[in-house]
Design a protein around this motif. Sequence first.
Motif, short mmCIF file in Angstrom:
data_model
loop_
_atom_site.label_atom_id
_atom_site.label_comp_id
_atom_site.label_asym_id
_atom_site.label_seq_id
_atom_site.Cartn_x
_atom_site.Cartn_y
_atom_site.Cartn_z
N LEU A 50 -30.29 65.07 1.30
CA LEU A 50 -29.58 64.81 0.16
C LEU A 50 -30.23 65.50 -1.19
CD1 LEU A 50 -26.85 64.97 -1.15
CD2 LEU A 50 -27.29 62.35 -1.59
N MET A 51 -31.31 64.80 -1.14
CA MET A 51 -32.43 65.28 -2.46
C MET A 51 -32.93 66.83 -2.32
SD MET A 51 -34.59 61.90 -3.34
CE MET A 51 -35.46 63.08 -4.58
N ARG A 52 -33.09 67.07 -0.95
CA ARG A 52 -33.48 68.63 -0.67
C ARG A 52 -32.24 69.52 -0.94
NH1 ARG A 52 -35.86 66.42 4.02
NH2 ARG A 52 -34.54 67.29 5.45
N ARG A 53 -30.87 69.13 -0.48
CA ARG A 53 -30.05 69.97 -0.76
C ARG A 53 -29.52 70.06 -2.21
NH1 ARG A 53 -27.96 67.52 3.90
NH2 ARG A 53 -26.84 65.90 3.01
N LEU A 54 -29.79 69.07 -3.11
CA LEU A 54 -29.56 69.01 -4.48
C LEU A 54 -30.62 69.43 -5.33
CD1 LEU A 54 -27.33 65.81 -4.58
CD2 LEU A 54 -26.56 67.92 -4.84
N ALA A 55 -31.65 70.02 -4.75
CA ALA A 55 -32.91 70.47 -5.52
C ALA A 55 -32.73 71.35 -6.50
CB ALA A 55 -33.85 71.25 -4.67
N LEU A 56 -31.86 72.23 -6.69
CA LEU A 56 -31.59 73.10 -8.24
C LEU A 56 -30.96 72.12 -9.02
CD1 LEU A 56 -31.49 76.65 -6.70
CD2 LEU A 56 -33.44 75.74 -8.14
#
Length: 151
Positions: A115-121
């Motif tokens: 989830l953190m990777r997907r919400l990076a931007l």
Amino acid sequence: MDPNRYHLVSVWRLPAPPAAVYRALRDVPDYPLWWPQVREVRELPDGTGQLLIRSVLPYSLLFTAWPRRQDEAALVLEAGLAGDLAGWSRWTVEPDHPDGSRAVFEQEVRPGKPLMRRLALPGRPLFLANHAVMMRAGERGLRRRLLGSDG
């Protein structure tokens, strides 16, 4: 720029000699006693440790840390990290005028949580603010501990 790569730097100015600060930072199992966001530290038989941290945002991070460098003469502590955070962290302690210390925390990490990777931007400013809150609380907690007022 890779939005999933974080190079974080924090500087703590502390009211104790460098050797005392180094010893406190080296004693990772005691972090939960003075650093509110470090919820749990479990020492593992292989010399590593698992840390559970949670700051303001509604998620916790669980990662394993192992010593890469513990140099008391140079006042440097460095750890490798794997799990919800992967990379490394380093404390460097040095004298600071007049009788205190300056502890520099550097961290180069990538999130392991999908989830953190997907919400990076969109999430990056929140993740950085969350980290800043955690680091300010850690500095306050260690300052109280070094002054002998843990309560």
